[in-house]
Structure formats: C-alpha cells, structure tokens
Design a protein around this motif. Structure first.
Motif: not given
Length: 72
Positions: A10-24, A38-50
């Motif tokens: 559960v976090s904002c999808l921003k670089p400092q929260k590292a959502p792409l690391d979670f996906v990897r 897996f579930a990623l709860v949150g939204d933000g600027e990296l959503r499309a990249s996620v």
C-alpha cells in the motif's frame, strides 16, 4: 484458492516508494512459488510504468493494481 498467499503493498506510485522494485520482486517470487498473488494499492505518476512492468514480468491475473482505496 485457499492455499494462495496474498502479498500487498500500500503506497503512492512515486519513485521514492519504489513500486517498480515491488513488481520485479513479485516476478522473482512468483516464479519460485506458484501460490503467491500480489496487490499494489495506490496510485500516482508511475501507474503506467507499473502496469507495463506487470506485463513484462508476465504476472497476469496474479497481480492486481487496485488504485486508490479508502478501505485499506
């Protein structure tokens, strides 16, 4: 299934929260353990990249990008 294990971030999808690391990490873990979901709860600027990363990791229905939730 009753045997499935859900991993949630559960976090904002921003670089400092590292959502792409979670996906990897989810991709690595999913290949080792088929019961994981897996579930990623949150939204933000990296959503499309996620979403693209989830596709690259071939996680399909095993990974849900739930967006903003008020009931976490």
């Amino acid at each position: 299934d009753d045997d499935d294990v859900l991993v949630v971030n559960v976090s904002c999808l921003k670089p400092q929260k590292a959502p792409l690391d979670f996906v990897r990490a989810a991709g690595i873990a999913a290949r080792a353990e088929p019961r994981l979901r897996f579930a990623l709860v949150g939204d933000g600027e990296l959503r499309a990249s996620v979403v693209e990363a989830v596709e690259r990791e071939e996680l399909g229905e095993r990974f849900v990008v739930a967006g903003w939730r008020h009931d976490t």
